[in-house]
Design an enzyme around this catalytic site. Structure first.
Site, PDB file in Angstrom:
ATOM      1  NE  ARG A 275       2.592  -2.481  -1.095  1.00 45.88           N
ATOM      2  CZ  ARG A 275       3.292  -1.685  -0.274  1.00 45.88           C
ATOM      3  NH1 ARG A 275       4.300  -2.160   0.428  1.00 45.88           N
ATOM      4  NH2 ARG A 275       2.953  -0.416  -0.143  1.00 45.88           N
ATOM      5  CG  HIS A 279       5.018   0.023  -4.473  1.00 46.23           C
ATOM      6  ND1 HIS A 279       3.707  -0.148  -4.812  1.00 46.23           N
ATOM      7  CD2 HIS A 279       5.623   0.557  -5.563  1.00 46.23           C
ATOM      8  CE1 HIS A 279       3.509   0.276  -6.057  1.00 46.23           C
ATOM      9  NE2 HIS A 279       4.660   0.706  -6.523  1.00 46.23           N
ATOM     10  CE1 TYR A 288       4.484   2.061   3.062  1.00 48.48           C
ATOM     11  CE2 TYR A 288       6.565   2.875   2.169  1.00 48.48           C
ATOM     12  CZ  TYR A 288       5.517   1.973   2.141  1.00 48.48           C
ATOM     13  OH  TYR A 288       5.508   0.971   1.198  1.00 48.48           O
TER      14      TYR A 288
HETATM   15  C1  LIG Z   1      -1.098   7.257 -13.738  1.00 45.00           C
HETATM   16  C2  LIG Z   1      -0.034   6.949 -12.730  1.00 45.00           C
HETATM   17  N1  LIG Z   1       0.151   7.767 -11.671  1.00 45.00           N
HETATM   18  C3  LIG Z   1       1.115   7.479 -10.756  1.00 45.00           C
HETATM   19  C4  LIG Z   1       1.914   6.375 -10.908  1.00 45.00           C
HETATM   20  C5  LIG Z   1       2.991   6.059  -9.861  1.00 45.00           C
HETATM   21  N2  LIG Z   1       2.576   4.886  -9.075  1.00 45.00           N
HETATM   22  C6  LIG Z   1       3.098   3.673  -9.297  1.00 45.00           C
HETATM   23  S1  LIG Z   1       2.466   2.504  -8.276  1.00 45.00           S
HETATM   24  C7  LIG Z   1       1.469   3.639  -7.497  1.00 45.00           C
HETATM   25  C8  LIG Z   1       0.559   3.210  -6.363  1.00 45.00           C
HETATM   26  C9  LIG Z   1      -0.481   2.219  -6.800  1.00 45.00           C
HETATM   27  O1  LIG Z   1      -1.185   1.730  -5.682  1.00 45.00           O
HETATM   28  P1  LIG Z   1      -2.374   0.728  -5.842  1.00 45.00           P
HETATM   29  O2  LIG Z   1      -3.252   1.110  -6.966  1.00 45.00           O
HETATM   30  O3  LIG Z   1      -3.022   0.586  -4.509  1.00 45.00           O
HETATM   31  O4  LIG Z   1      -1.689  -0.656  -6.276  1.00 45.00           O
HETATM   32  P2  LIG Z   1      -0.595  -1.547  -5.524  1.00 45.00           P
HETATM   33  O5  LIG Z   1       0.753  -1.098  -6.051  1.00 45.00           O
HETATM   34  O6  LIG Z   1      -0.750  -1.339  -4.071  1.00 45.00           O
HETATM   35  O7  LIG Z   1      -0.855  -2.953  -5.939  1.00 45.00           O
HETATM   36  C10 LIG Z   1       1.659   4.911  -8.042  1.00 45.00           C
HETATM   37  C11 LIG Z   1       0.966   6.111  -7.565  1.00 45.00           C
HETATM   38  C12 LIG Z   1       1.706   5.568 -12.046  1.00 45.00           C
HETATM   39  N3  LIG Z   1       2.426   4.466 -12.266  1.00 45.00           N
HETATM   40  N4  LIG Z   1       0.718   5.846 -12.924  1.00 45.00           N
END
Ligand SMILES: Cc1ncc(C[n+]2csc(CCOP(=O)(O)OP(=O)(O)O)c2C)c(N)n1
Length: 385
Positions: A275, A279, A288
């Site tokens: 990425r 985010h 970070y």
């Molecule tokens: C069940 C749940 N826990 C926590 C969150 C908060 N949250 C939003 S995005 C994220 C990180 C996701 O990372 P990843 O799966 O690697 O996907 P990326 O955003 O990097 O594409 C988190 C923890 C959420 N949306 N849903």
């Protein structure tokens, strides 16, 4: 022997491949970061039809979706969207896999798969609707065979597996494909989905984009071995692919889809990508993330490497690059126009589409809310007495 003809190694937990299938640790790559095409004994056949014009089309797709991403980011910065989750850097993973799908396959994605949505033919304004706060969801899933973005991390993998079990019951040969991030693999939902998918040999492809960060958490924190190694533990064959190599992503996805269609069950794909942006537009990765890391990955840019390959094949002339740029600009203009001309919803629209049939409990709430709003119009204006 395991179901995919490989032999399990209990001590290391890895599954050693049979003679023709690459193992879970090999990073499948057909075009290297310098844009050089390398022969591959197993995967070349799967993309043998990808000639010059087809390569050019993949490049055009990636340029267009990068432009969509930049335009949506600009719209957010201009206050026209509340939030936007950029896909910058993940174009090859999404276009390569997205272009492998058939129209009757069904996609269950998270919020970052805007390039996959582009491949499915999602209306451009519909991509933005939810981020503009204009609707609680973006589009009709059945017109494009793609569910609307899932924000609950990993939940869509269960939906995909359930849908794939439905495909089995129907005796169809479509496939459910679910997209999720590296962070999502820590969720119970993803692991539960893999148990069910393996138990029922459901036609589902798990497409994990390992973009190295789950917001501010690096992938190494949760994954001490390559993520692709986990799936064989559930009895699901897996493959690691260079997620910045669009051709390799196309090849491995085609293989997974063919396996699912022919009754071979699920496959797990780990697309190793990065990425490059934040985010979401609400995030500041400089707090970070090491700038050197970003620089290293920028050198593996998925668009630049395909451009180099096209150039070496004599396929990157000015007429072509001008036409690609013109297409990207036109798509961006259409996206912006679609965003700015979206009709504002009425306050009571929040009650629409909650249930598929009338619901007296909800009707009562709506009635109360409308009377509450009317009370402002009836209240005496300050200073009028
Ligand atoms: C069940 C749940 N826990 C926590 C969150 C908060 N949250 C939003 S995005 C994220 C990180 C996701 O990372 P990843 O799966 O690697 O996907 P990326 O955003 O990097 O594409 C988190 C923890 C959420 N949306 N849903």
């Amino acid at each position: 022997m395991t179901q995919d003809g490989s032999s399990p190694d209990q001590a290391s937990g890895t599954v050693h491949p049979g003679p023709s299938r690459p193992g879970a640790d090999e990073l499948v790559q057909l075009v290297d970061p310098h844009g050089v095409r390398h022969p591959h004994g197993h995967y070349d056949d799967l993309v043998a039809d990808v000639d010059g014009p087809a390569l050019r089309k993949l490049y055009e797709d990636m340029v267009v979706v990068r432009r969509i991403d930049a335009e949506a980011t600009a719209l957010q910065r201009q206050g026209e969207l509340a939030l936007w989750p950029p896909l910058l850097g993940q174009e090859a993973a999404q276009i390569g896999s997205g272009r492998a799908l058939r129209a009757d396959d069904f996609v269950f994605s998270s919020y970052r798969e805007n390039a996959v949505a582009y491949c499915r033919g999602v209306d451009l304004a519909d991509l933005l609707r939810v981020w503009r706060g204009n609707a609680s969801s973006g589009w009709d899933p059945y017109t494009v065979n793609m569910a609307t973005p899932q924000v609950i991390i990993g939940a869509q993998t269960l939906h995909a597996t359930g849908y794939a079990m439905g495909i089995l019951n129907d005796g169809a040969d479509a496939v459910a494909v679910t997209y999720f991030g590296d962070g999502a693999t820590s969720q119970g939902d993803v692991n539960e989905a893999m148990v069910f998918a393996a138990s029922y040999q459901a036609p589902v492809v798990f497409f994990c984009q390992n973009n190295h960060w789950a917001i501010s958490e690096p992938v190494g924190l949760q994954a001490h071995v390559p993520i692709a190694r986990r799936a064989p533990g559930f009895g699901i064959p897996s493959v690691r692919v260079d997620g910045n190599d669009v051709l390799a992503c196309l090849a491995v996805t085609r293989e997974a889809l063919a396996r699912a269609r022919s009754g071979g069950g699920p496959t797990f794909i780990e697309a190793v990508t990065y990425r490059m942006g934040p985010h979401t537009t609400a995030d500041d990765p400089t707090r970070y993330r090491d700038a050197n890391e970003l620089e290293d990955w920028a050198a593996r840019d998925p668009l630049a490497r395909l451009a180099t390959l096209l150039d070496s094949l004599g396929l990157l002339d000015a007429d072509y690059t001008d036409s690609v740029k013109a297409k990207a600009d036109a798509v961006a203009a259409e996206l912006r126009e679609g965003c700015l001309s979206m009709p504002e919803p009425a306050p009571s629209d929040v009650f629409r589409h909650v249930y598929s049939e009338p619901n007296s409990w909800l009707d009562r709430q709506q009635d109360h809310y409308e009377r509450y709003l009317t009370s402002f119009a009836q209240a005496p204006q300050e200073g009028s007495r």
